[in-house]
Scaffold this motif. Structure first.
Motif, PDB file in Angstrom:
ATOM      1  N   LEU A 215      53.910 -24.518 -69.314  1.00 24.86           N
ATOM      2  CA  LEU A 215      54.266 -23.134 -68.361  1.00 24.86           C
ATOM      3  C   LEU A 215      53.005 -23.505 -67.395  1.00 24.86           C
ATOM      4  O   LEU A 215      53.423 -23.975 -66.179  1.00 24.86           O
ATOM      5  CB  LEU A 215      53.583 -22.257 -68.840  1.00 24.86           C
ATOM      6  N   ILE A 216      52.249 -24.313 -67.489  1.00 24.32           N
ATOM      7  CA  ILE A 216      50.745 -25.247 -66.360  1.00 24.32           C
ATOM      8  C   ILE A 216      51.788 -26.567 -65.779  1.00 24.32           C
ATOM      9  O   ILE A 216      52.093 -26.382 -64.261  1.00 24.32           O
ATOM     10  CB  ILE A 216      49.886 -25.880 -66.743  1.00 24.32           C
ATOM     11  N   GLY A 217      52.294 -27.225 -66.486  1.00 22.27           N
ATOM     12  CA  GLY A 217      53.483 -28.313 -65.718  1.00 22.27           C
ATOM     13  C   GLY A 217      54.511 -27.425 -65.150  1.00 22.27           C
ATOM     14  O   GLY A 217      54.688 -27.882 -63.686  1.00 22.27           O
ATOM     15  N   LEU A 218      55.381 -26.950 -65.466  1.00 18.17           N
ATOM     16  CA  LEU A 218      56.100 -26.049 -64.860  1.00 18.17           C
ATOM     17  C   LEU A 218      55.623 -25.469 -63.560  1.00 18.17           C
ATOM     18  O   LEU A 218      56.509 -25.121 -61.841  1.00 18.17           O
ATOM     19  CB  LEU A 218      57.631 -25.013 -64.929  1.00 18.17           C
ATOM     20  N   LEU A 219      54.661 -24.418 -63.624  1.00 20.46           N
ATOM     21  CA  LEU A 219      54.389 -24.109 -62.060  1.00 20.46           C
ATOM     22  C   LEU A 219      53.628 -25.129 -61.120  1.00 20.46           C
ATOM     23  O   LEU A 219      53.662 -25.048 -60.004  1.00 20.46           O
ATOM     24  CB  LEU A 219      52.829 -23.179 -62.511  1.00 20.46           C
ATOM     25  N   ILE A 220      53.109 -25.943 -61.470  1.00 13.74           N
ATOM     26  CA  ILE A 220      52.839 -27.614 -60.585  1.00 13.74           C
ATOM     27  C   ILE A 220      53.906 -27.849 -59.557  1.00 13.74           C
ATOM     28  O   ILE A 220      53.368 -27.949 -58.538  1.00 13.74           O
ATOM     29  CB  ILE A 220      52.073 -28.811 -61.481  1.00 13.74           C
ATOM     30  N   GLY A 221      54.880 -27.975 -60.728  1.00 14.18           N
ATOM     31  CA  GLY A 221      56.340 -28.361 -60.159  1.00 14.18           C
ATOM     32  C   GLY A 221      57.293 -27.603 -59.367  1.00 14.18           C
ATOM     33  O   GLY A 221      57.379 -27.921 -58.004  1.00 14.18           O
TER      34      GLY A 221
ATOM     35  N   SER B 294      48.712 -34.515 -64.141  1.00 12.13           N
ATOM     36  CA  SER B 294      48.474 -36.158 -63.401  1.00 12.13           C
ATOM     37  C   SER B 294      49.445 -36.398 -62.986  1.00 12.13           C
ATOM     38  O   SER B 294      49.960 -36.831 -61.629  1.00 12.13           O
ATOM     39  CB  SER B 294      47.348 -36.088 -63.026  1.00 12.13           C
ATOM     40  N   ILE B 295      50.637 -37.130 -64.016  1.00  7.58           N
ATOM     41  CA  ILE B 295      51.185 -38.094 -63.608  1.00  7.58           C
ATOM     42  C   ILE B 295      52.377 -36.804 -63.163  1.00  7.58           C
ATOM     43  O   ILE B 295      53.436 -37.312 -62.241  1.00  7.58           O
ATOM     44  CB  ILE B 295      51.631 -38.867 -65.302  1.00  7.58           C
ATOM     45  N   PHE B 296      53.061 -36.781 -64.138  1.00  2.00           N
ATOM     46  CA  PHE B 296      53.635 -34.847 -63.436  1.00  2.00           C
ATOM     47  C   PHE B 296      53.763 -34.501 -61.666  1.00  2.00           C
ATOM     48  O   PHE B 296      54.875 -34.767 -60.829  1.00  2.00           O
ATOM     49  CB  PHE B 296      54.121 -34.284 -64.490  1.00  2.00           C
TER      50      PHE B 296
END
Length: 808
Positions: free
Chosen positions: A164-170, A10-12
């Motif tokens: 991976l999830i963080g990169l996908l969101i970005g 969420s922060i990212f």
């Protein structure tokens, strides 16, 4: 753990979204507009994420590498370095196992930089996942190698999934922003175009030069309700004059029946158009009537009128122009097409069908079918330049594709087709097949390269040639005028530099009274184009004398007659030839020594015997013996003198000689050897043989060599016949005929070459010397032979030797 997952993501997501919102409200440029701003922001986000790690036993992990990957992908390696530096500083500040983290970060960044050149052309998403894979590999290796505590597989999978999830969101947020940004820009441009089109339509309607009117039917009469426009104003008809009035009171009476018929048809619901001369026969107007219906009933008719007088005049001109243009296009040998502003083919001629293979029916409506895929974007760019007015006419050479897929070179000319207002309404394109021209051009280029290489090779050859090379220009009188080219050897011989020789008149370089110069001029005046001369040449500046052989060739160069001279210093060669002649004479004398000794011993024996008799008897009969002794002594003296004459070197002296005497002297010399070999030498002389200008000793040497060869060719004996005959008033022939073994026909052309001999003990120099001597006497030697039947050698000499070249 799931809560920490959600908090970090969420922060990212918040920070990525905040950056996008900031981008939307601050600038219309893309995220790549500033690597400095992007790097700073990414480093701040990464540091913030480091303060919200996910704990697993004694291990911690977070999303710090996602901002690094995104900064590398979307802002470049400099922004990535800035993000990495920010993480390193934060890592040191936070403490803990910071060394492992820095090592992972450094290894990851190092591989990012190292592999950047290999993936720089990949799409952003693919590069992001490629960087992610590199990080996972580096992370796994370093954690397992340097970490004190071993992590479980569950930990690694959780970390990989988290990143991976963080990169996908970005990526999703950034790419969605890019997509939305592009759509917004396209929509903005579309709205702008629509507004411009609306304004253009409004201006067009407002500025039209025709007339607009309306009418309705009341009580079987057509009442005018509106009449406006420049057409009516020019004719003096205004709105207030006709509004509310009947057609019969407004229109000229002779037009009313026709107008009533058209008006009635329009009132019945039909769209009507017609032409009408109004207000007189010199002006034509075009009227269009369109009914306005409400609930299926016509309530009003709207009409428009435009002045078509000029159009009527132009129609005839356009008709003639069209016929001429169509004839030009149809019968043109170049392919011609007309396309609209989007590249759709509207028209093409027969040459297009023939050149590219498509019929007109196949290509109509198609978008540039002959343009290869790799050139389609460039073709549309060129069309846009013409439409926008950047280029009026475009000429270029490019490649086009036939129906069968083959490519060929063309010359392309694109021109705009404009209307009367100057607006581009279509594009005309002329194709000219230049495949053959290109082929010829390539061949010419190849030939040019070959010529340059040949020129270089010949220049190197001439520059390093040991002989002097001169290229001399001839004037109109075919007289040498100046030097065009000279090689270094030629410069050295004359004692001048190349620049000096090329700037000097030929007369200042070569003495005009030089024998060689006079001979060359005489040969050229006789029409000879290729010849060879030998003479002693004295160089004017240095005074140096050398024996030279000039190979001369006359030809045309760039429309001028030139003279190519190759001068070879033959001083050493002449000395060698002289030594060869002397060696040959000594060899002949050596071979005859045995016969001479035998013949000398016989008369000496007789003399000794008779002298003993003279001691015993003294009477008058002794006189007869004394005579015999004297005769034998004279014979010995004659043979001895001949050998001395041959062996002793003598100065060359040209004088008139009797061939009969020369031949008899040679026969006398060989008579003893011939007798020993059972060979008879006979001679036949034609009467009235004049004296011949020659060097007697050299001719005797030729005869000796030939006669010696004839004797050696008859080991079992035979006859040798020597005939001397006149060929004509200028030449005499000395013929030697033997009955020897003969010479093979394939060897005859090689006779006279140095060191070429058919005898077992021969050295191949005898006939070479003979050829040189006879050539110097301006004569020739002709050899005919048949195996096992004998050989005939003709020595042909002129009576008067005009010029003589000493044979050394």
């Amino acid at each position: 753990m799931l809560k920490d997952f959600f908090i970090n993501l969420s922060i990212f997501s918040f920070f990525v979204s905040a950056a996008i919102v900031f981008q939307v409200f601050t600038t219309s440029k893309g995220l790549k507009s500033s690597y400095l701003l992007g790097g700073c922001y990414a480093s701040i986000v990464a540091v913030i994420l480091m303060f919200f790690p996910i704990r697993y036993n004694e291990f911690l992990y977070d999303l710090r590498f996602v901002p690094i990957i995104l900064s590398f992908v979307y802002f470049g390696h400099r922004a990535g370095w800035m993000t990495a530096i920010g993480i390193c500083i934060a890592h040191v500040y936070i403490g803990g196992y910071w060394i492992t983290g820095v090592v992972i970060l450094g290894g990851t960044i190092f591989l990012f930089i190292l592999l950047e050149s290999l993936i720089k052309n990949l799409p952003s998403i693919k590069r992001a996942f490629f960087y992610l894979a590199i990080h996972f590999v580096v992370y796994s290796l370093i954690v397992e190698t340097f970490s004190d505590a071993s992590a479980t597989m569950y930990f690694h999978i959780a970390y990989y999934l988290f990143v991976l999830i963080g990169l996908l969101i970005g990526i999703f947020l950034i790419e969605a922003f890019h997509k939305l940004h592009r759509l917004t820009q396209d929509l903005s441009r579309l709205n702008q175009t629509l507004a411009e089109s609306r304004q253009e339509l409004k201006d067009t309607v407002h500025e039209q030069q025709g007339g607009i009117f309306k009418f309705k039917k009341e009580n079987e009469s057509f009442i005018i309700t509106l009449c406006d426009g420049q057409l009516y104003a020019k004719s003096g008809v205004y709105l207030e004059q006709v509004t509310g009035k009947d057609l019969n009171s407004v229109a000229p009476l002779h037009f009313v029946p026709r107008l009533l018929k058209y008006y009635q048809r329009a009132w019945e619901g039909h769209e009507v158009t017609f032409e009408l001369p109004w207000p007189n026969d010199k002006i034509y107007i075009f009227i269009s009537l369109r009914p306005i219906k409400r609930e299926g009933k016509v309530i009003e008719v709207v009409g428009s009128a435009i002045d078509i007088t000029e159009r009527k005049k132009m129609e005839e001109e356009l008709r003639m122009t069209k016929e001429r243009l169509e004839s030009f296009i149809s019968h043109n040998t170049d392919a011609i097409i007309i396309s609209d502003l989007k590249g759709h083919i509207l028209q093409a001629n027969k040459a297009y069908e023939k050149m590219l293979g498509w019929s007109i029916q196949e290509i109509k409506g198609q978008t540039l079918p002959c343009v290869p895929d790799f050139l389609i974007d460039r073709a549309f760019e060129t069309i846009q330049k013409i439409i926008s007015g950047e280029s009026i006419t475009t000429k270029l050479e490019t490649v086009r594709q036939r129906k069968d897929g083959s490519l060929f070179n063309i010359s392309l000319t694109l021109s705009p087709i404009v209307d009367s207002k100057g607006n581009v309404i279509a594009i005309s394109t002329i194709y000219r097949d230049i495949s053959e021209r290109k082929k010829v051009k390539r061949e010419l280029h190849h030939l040019h390269q070959q010529l340059k290489e040949s020129e270089m090779k010949y220049r190197v050859l001439v520059e390093h040639l040991p002989d002097a090379v001169y290229l001399v220009e001839l004037n109109e009188d075919r007289y040498p005028s100046r030097l065009l080219e000279v090689n270094p050897v030629g410069c050295e011989r004359f004692g001048y530099s190349r620049e000096e020789l090329l700037s000097m008149p030929y007369a200042d370089i070569v003495p005009q009274n030089s024998t060689m110069f006079i001979k060359i001029v005489e040969k050229i005046s006789e029409g000879k184009c290729s010849f060879t001369l030998e003479d002693e040449f004295v160089f004017k500046k240095t005074g140096k004398k050398i024996n030279t052989e000039f190979n001369v060739r006359v030809f045309n160069l760039n429309g001028k007659e030139v003279l190519l001279l190759i001068s070879r210093d033959i001083t050493e060669r002449l000395k060698t030839e002289e030594l060869l002649r002397k060696s040959e004479k000594l060899a002949v004398v050596g071979q005859l020594a045995t016969a001479i000794a035998h013949q000398v011993n016989n008369p000496l024996t007789a003399m000794k015997g008779f002298m003993q008799l003279l001691k015993l008897t003294e009477n008058e009969n002794n006189q007869r013996y004394i005579d015999v002794v004297l005769s034998e002594m004279n014979r010995i003296e004659g043979i001895t003198n001949e050998y001395l004459t041959i062996a002793k070197p003598q100065a060359v002296k040209i004088q008139l000689n009797d061939l009969h005497m020369l031949v008899d002297q040679v026969i006398t010399l060989f008579q003893p050897q011939a007798t020993m070999n059972n060979i008879q030498i006979r001679s036949e002389f034609e009467s009235a043989i004049p004296l011949v200008a020659c060097e007697g000793n050299q001719l005797k040497q030729v005869f000796i060599n030939i006669l010696k060869n004839a004797i050696e060719a008859m080991p079992i004996g035979g006859d040798v016949l020597i005939q001397v005959n006149k060929l004509d008033d200028h030449q005499v022939c000395i013929r030697f005929i033997d009955q020897g073994c003969g010479i093979p026909k394939e060897r005859i052309p090689h006779l006279g070459e140095p060191f070429y001999s058919i005898k077992e003990k021969g050295i191949g120099l005898g006939l070479m010397v003979c050829y040189k001597i006879i050539e110097a006497h301006q004569g020739k030697i002709v050899i005919e032979s048949e195996m096992n039947k004998g050989t005939t050698i003709d020595v042909i000499l002129p009576f008067n030797l005009l010029s003589y070249q000493e044979v050394h």
